[in-house]
Design an enzyme around this catalytic site. Structure first.
Site, PDB file in Angstrom:
ATOM      1  N   GLU A 436       0.673 -37.248 -18.258  1.00  0.00           N
ATOM      2  CA  GLU A 436       0.315 -37.184 -19.687  1.00  0.00           C
ATOM      3  C   GLU A 436       1.653 -37.143 -20.484  1.00  0.00           C
ATOM      4  O   GLU A 436       1.815 -35.969 -21.108  1.00  0.00           O
ATOM      5  CB  GLU A 436      -0.524 -36.044 -19.910  1.00  0.00           C
ATOM      6  CG  GLU A 436      -1.728 -36.237 -19.182  1.00  0.00           C
ATOM      7  CD  GLU A 436      -3.012 -35.197 -20.081  1.00  0.00           C
ATOM      8  OE1 GLU A 436      -2.530 -34.291 -20.481  1.00  0.00           O
ATOM      9  OE2 GLU A 436      -4.491 -35.524 -19.424  1.00  0.00           O
ATOM     10  N   GLU A 511      -7.397 -37.309 -13.498  1.00  0.00           N
ATOM     11  CA  GLU A 511      -7.989 -36.276 -13.795  1.00  0.00           C
ATOM     12  C   GLU A 511      -9.352 -36.424 -14.645  1.00  0.00           C
ATOM     13  O   GLU A 511      -9.335 -37.245 -15.241  1.00  0.00           O
ATOM     14  CB  GLU A 511      -6.851 -35.448 -14.959  1.00  0.00           C
ATOM     15  CG  GLU A 511      -5.779 -34.700 -14.356  1.00  0.00           C
ATOM     16  CD  GLU A 511      -5.083 -34.055 -15.400  1.00  0.00           C
ATOM     17  OE1 GLU A 511      -5.599 -33.387 -16.150  1.00  0.00           O
ATOM     18  OE2 GLU A 511      -3.905 -33.901 -15.225  1.00  0.00           O
TER      19      GLU A 511
HETATM   20  C1  GAL Z   1      -4.482 -31.976 -18.806  1.00  0.00           C
HETATM   21  C2  GAL Z   1      -3.293 -31.753 -18.115  1.00  0.00           C
HETATM   22  C3  GAL Z   1      -3.573 -30.563 -17.213  1.00  0.00           C
HETATM   23  C4  GAL Z   1      -4.444 -29.383 -17.760  1.00  0.00           C
HETATM   24  C5  GAL Z   1      -5.734 -30.108 -18.246  1.00  0.00           C
HETATM   25  C6  GAL Z   1      -6.503 -28.970 -18.915  1.00  0.00           C
HETATM   26  O1  GAL Z   1      -4.349 -32.633 -20.041  1.00  0.00           O
HETATM   27  O2  GAL Z   1      -2.809 -32.734 -17.367  1.00  0.00           O
HETATM   28  O3  GAL Z   1      -2.422 -29.948 -16.643  1.00  0.00           O
HETATM   29  O4  GAL Z   1      -3.675 -28.829 -18.649  1.00  0.00           O
HETATM   30  O5  GAL Z   1      -5.438 -30.869 -19.301  1.00  0.00           O
HETATM   31  O6  GAL Z   1      -7.586 -29.303 -19.555  1.00  0.00           O
END
Ligand code: GAL
Length: 955
Positions: A436, A511
């Protein structure tokens, strides 16, 4: 006669020693035990032990480490501890502290607890002279500086990248040595809890000057039918001062210890300080492939032969396996399709913070594996080697992530260090160059950087592709060039459209999730900051776990999904701020205790039968309310009963769950599962009785007595019938006996501000205002009187000692120290260091000891003659005289160490459960843990500790 025998034995020893030393020419010693620790300061020089303030500093002259970096600095008042250590885990919480770091009082705004000093004294034998000796750090958070015997070794800003120093020239062979490490955690690297301190292992490696350097091998394999071709690239470094010639021998050894392939090279030569890489190829018939359920590991043993001796034996653990990332069909391991069912995780656990013992890494991986989780993304940094070793051993795929994207040589060097370190691990199947990166991910710059890093990666490893996790504008920037696209969150776009646009590109969900749940909570409570454990989308627009998985499970081109996160971690307490201090994203809580989502995933990720009901059935006061009852299962159909009444039999759709509305009445919920119309399983949830007992349940009955092994204990509050009371929040106090200690407690409550660790407080009290007068027979009784007026006496003990040639005379030094009421209540030790010949010590007129012969000695001071406020201290001695004008002799008669004992270890259960982590303190025996709570029957647990040598360690 006696001399004769001794001689014979010596002769025998001499004959045996060369053989022994050639059998094990390399030593790797764990350097975790018995470090001294205290806090320094990022900018208050005095609080940082005046390090770097001398006229010539450690940057001016070799060996000029000063203050706490100096070899002879007196650290005896500091606390003694074992690594790994995360001091952030020991800090209190504050609303003024960093949200990212879980509001622990470390880092921005807390300078007094942001710099830590570690020192360890160790000896190196005379016989080690001539070897190369390295200190290897697996990871220090962060910005560490290291000195050995006052010699500056280097600085490593990264909190995640391992580093090593060759300290051979700095050591005292046959004598005492000290390593000093200054750790500055004032700044954060991530947006999540990162801990503080030497939170990973430290090693000492001793090798011949002609050796394979750390991470100096690279083993790859190709499998063709029944045969594997194994390529071994071996780097040899010659740190001899002359040219060295040598040959190499490689043996590939399977897990049973059989040599399955071997070979010897011709003769090579290396110039002094030269190094080179040599490549060999071996055939392995019928290779035993590394796989998830059968993680078979081979060892490449590399021997360096030189002058008819084996001068080095380097072992590389590796696996033979094939991987393929296919743009249309996903991921293949050994030619078999494997859907990636993964979790993202930070290195963080209840009680210990980031300082996770190896056994706890294993335990955490076991929880994930039991859920059907087959992949672990090391969000967002190089993991500790111990984690990767466990993934290799246990069969877990690893998506290994770089910390920060960047394309300068300096930034690429970090990527290189990650890849070189980890490329032999069969578990590692993907390199992530970044996560990200919002500033660049959408645009041309991001694409250029990704291409550059991707190309650079190929110079280090061509066997695994590059990946980046992208959260915005899929279809452009990084996502348009990266080999394996990582989708972060389906809310950002359409994976189908992206796949259509980039048909050459493999992809997975790096993710998905970021849902917010609290273990054992079934009704949102905004005030208490608890969020229900039902799997629902978040108000901010993150899909439920089920919605996410259905998307990924339905599409072959998507290699799989990696959930944010496996375990809760400190920091990022989204959607709340203080007093909430934990994230809510985990499938498991911070202790690794399962939330209900675990059973959803287990239903569709594992091969095991699952039947699980939520919520619990203790809803006093809500009689008659229609409650949501959910069932997770992978059976064909499930029928739900409440107190004997059926609420209907329902068909389970794949990757789904079942729901009923049931009016609450105390009693029993029963789920009956059917496969092909046949009843196959039953699950019951009952309203429990009152809390009656404490029960302690360990994951293992036996641990090794090696000072490392751990047992993970679940603390339960149960009713009379032994059922866990799901609403019990009771304080439990723990006591431990035997060869074990508690290293951390937790309960997964996101708003708990209870301590993770109960640690004695160590303080240093210094003497000051030294005055002096000559000691004569006539004045001695007068000057020893604590009320003797020192006004007008000469200042003392404020220089490097008496100038050469001075005739020293017996002198009375009168100083003072200040004790607070709290300090007076503690354990007080005078860590004395002599300032002259035959010193005698007095405190408030009380003789402590006369004519002390030792240079250093510890005196326990007693309450009888101490008081809160100003105390008088007297040293009678003939002070040291300097040999040369530039010499330094000791003029500080030590310091007081004050130890204020911690409260007993304790923790509240949260919704019936808490956790205690126990570690061996060495030696065999029986550990007895008891858990007490007012009005409850005491819980008792016995853990056997067996004699175990443990890993070879620096003493
Ligand atoms: C993502 C990030 C993670 C965590 C997550 C929480 O954007 O890559 O590290 O922060 O969000 O929702």
């Amino acid at each position: 006669m006696k001399t004769h025998t001794t001689r014979k034995i010596l002769l025998l020893l001499f004959m045996v020693v060369p053989f022994l030393s050639s059998a094990s020419p390399r030593e790797r010693l764990l350097m975790n035990f018995d470090w001294q620790f205290t806090f320094g300061h990022p900018h208050d020089v005095e609080k940082d032990f005046n390090m770097g303030t001398s006229y010539f500093t450690y940057l001016a002259k070799a060996g000029y480490g000063d203050g706490a970096a100096a070899a002879d600095f007196d650290d005896r008042t500091w606390r003694t501890l074992d690594l790994p250590h995360d001091w952030a885990a020991e800090m209190e919480f504050s609303g003024d502290a960093s949200h990212s770091h879980g509001y622990k009082k470390v880092g921005p705004g807390f300078p007094d607890t942001s710099v830590g000093w570690y020192r360890k004294t160790f000896s190196v034998s005379e016989s080690d002279k001539g070897k190369r000796i390295f200190l290897e750090f697996d990871g220090v958070f962060r910005d560490s500086k290291v000195w050995v015997n006052g010699f500056y070794c280097g600085n490593e800003p990264s909190g995640y990248t391992g580093f090593s120093y060759d300290v051979s020239e700095y050591l005292n062979y046959g004598g005492e040595n000290v390593v000093a490490v200054r750790v500055d955690a004032s700044m954060e690297e991530g947006w999540f809890y990162e801990g503080a301190g030497i939170y990973r292992h430290v090693w000492m490696t001793k090798v011949n000057p002609l050796h394979v350097p750390q991470y100096g091998t690279f083993v790859t394999s190709e499998v063709d039918g029944d045969e594997a071709t194994v390529t071994a690239r071996v780097t040899v470094r010659n740190k001899n001062l002359g040219k060295s010639s040598f040959s190499l021998e490689n043996r590939i050894v399977n897990a049973a210890g059989d040599v399955v392939a071997e070979g010897k090279s011709g003769v090579f030569e290396l110039i002094p300080m030269g190094s080179d890489e040599y490549t060999f190829e071996y055939k392995v018939d019928n290779p035993h492939l590394w796989d998830l359920d059968d993680p078979h590991l081979y060892t490449l043993e590399t021997l360096i032969h030189s002058n008819d001796q084996v001068v080095d034996k380097y072992e590389t653990t590796f696996g033979i396996r094939t991987i393929k990332w296919d743009p249309d069909k996903g991921f293949f391991l050994n030619g078999r399709h494997v859907k990636i069912k993964g979790t993202n995780n930070h290195q963080n656990h209840a009680g210990v913070g980031t300082a996770i013992p190896d056994g706890l890494h294993e335990w955490r991986l076991k929880q994930l594996k039991d859920m059907g989780n087959n992949a672990y993304r090391t969000a967002h940094y190089p993991p500790t080697p111990a984690l990767l070793e466990a993934c290799d051993r246990m069969g877990m795929l690893v998506l290994n992530e770089n910390r920060l994207m960047g394309t300068t040589d300096y930034m690429l060097e970090y990527l290189k260090r990650l890849v070189i370190r980890d490329r032999n691990h069969p578990s590692v199947v993907l390199w992530s160059i970044g996560n990200e990166e919002w500033m660049i991910e959408n645009g041309e710059r991001g694409a250029m950087m990704a291409q550059n890093m991707q190309a650079y990666l190929k110079t280090l490893d061509t066997t695994r592709p590059a990946n980046a996790a992208v959260s915005g504008a899929w279809g452009a920037g990084i996502s348009s060039v990266i080999e394996v696209m990582g989708f972060n969150y389906l809310r950002h776009g359409s994976t189908d459209e992206h796949h259509e646009k980039f048909p050459w590109q493999a992809s997975l969900g790096t993710e998905q999730g970021s849902t917010n749940t609290t273990r054992g909570i079934y009704v949102d409570d905004q005030e208490k900051q608890y969020l229900k454990a039902y799997d629902v989308p978040t108000p901010s627009g993150f899909m439920s776990i089920q919605q996410g998985w259905q998307h990924y499970a339905d599409r072959d081109y998507l290699a799989g999904m990696v959930i944010w996160t496996g375990f809760d971690y400190r920091g990022e307490s989204t959607p709340f701020r203080y007093p909430s201090v934990l994230s809510y994203f985990g499938m498991f809580d911070l202790c690794g205790l399962p939330k209900d989502n675990v059973w959803y995933l287990k239903s569709w990720w594992s091969d095991e039968d699952v039947l699980h009901i939520l919520p619990h059935w203790n809803w006093e006061g809500r009689e008659g309310d229609a409650l949501d009852v959910w069932v997770y299962s992978n059976h064909d159909e499930v029928e739900l009963f409440a107190n004997g009444t059926s609420f209907g039999r329902k068909k389970m759709e794949p990757n789904s769950h079942l729901e009923w509305k049931v009016p609450y009445k105390a009693g029993q919920l029963k789920a009956v599962a059917y496969d092909s119309g046949k009843k196959v399983d039953t699950e019951i949830v009952e309203t429990t009785g009152e809390s009656q007992k404490v029960r302690l349940v360990a994951d293992r009955q036996t641990i090794d007595g090696d000072r490392e092994d751990v047992a993970i204990v679940t603390v339960q509050v149960t009713d009379k019938k032994g059922r866990v009371v799901p609403t019990a929040n009771r304080n439990i106090t723990f006591e431990i006996e035997g060869p074990g200690k508690i290293i951390g407690v937790g309960n997964g409550d996101p708003t708990s501000h209870e301590p993770d660790r109960y640690i004695d407080a160590y303080k240093t009290v210094v003497f000051n205002n030294w005055k002096q007068t000559l000691a004569t027979e006539s004045n001695i009784s007068q000057v020893l009187n604590p009320d003797f007026d020192v006004q007008g006496l000469k200042d003392a003990l404020n220089n490097d000692g008496l100038e050469p040639g001075t005739e020293a005379q017996k002198t009375v030094f009168i100083g003072q120290f200040d004790l607070s009421e709290e300090e007076l209540s503690g354990d007080i030790n005078w860590m004395f260091r002599s300032i002259g010949d035959n010193p005698s010590l007095y405190v408030n007129g009380q003789l402590i000891e006369k004519d002390i012969a030792e240079y250093e000695k510890v005196f326990h001071l007693k309450k009888d003659y101490l008081k809160a406020g100003i105390n008088r201290v007297v040293v009678v001695a003939t002070p040291y005289v300097k040999e040369n004008p530039w010499s330094v002799v000791n003029t500080e008669p030590g310091k007081l160490q004050v130890v204020i004992p911690a409260e007993p270890w304790q923790r509240k259960t949260f919704n019936g459960l808490a956790q205690v982590i126990i570690q061996s303190t060495g030696g065999a025996g029986e550990i007895k843990l008891t858990g007490n709570s007012d009005g409850l029957k005491t819980g008792e647990l016995i853990i056997e500790v067996v004699e175990a040598e443990g890993r070879p360690a620096v003493k």
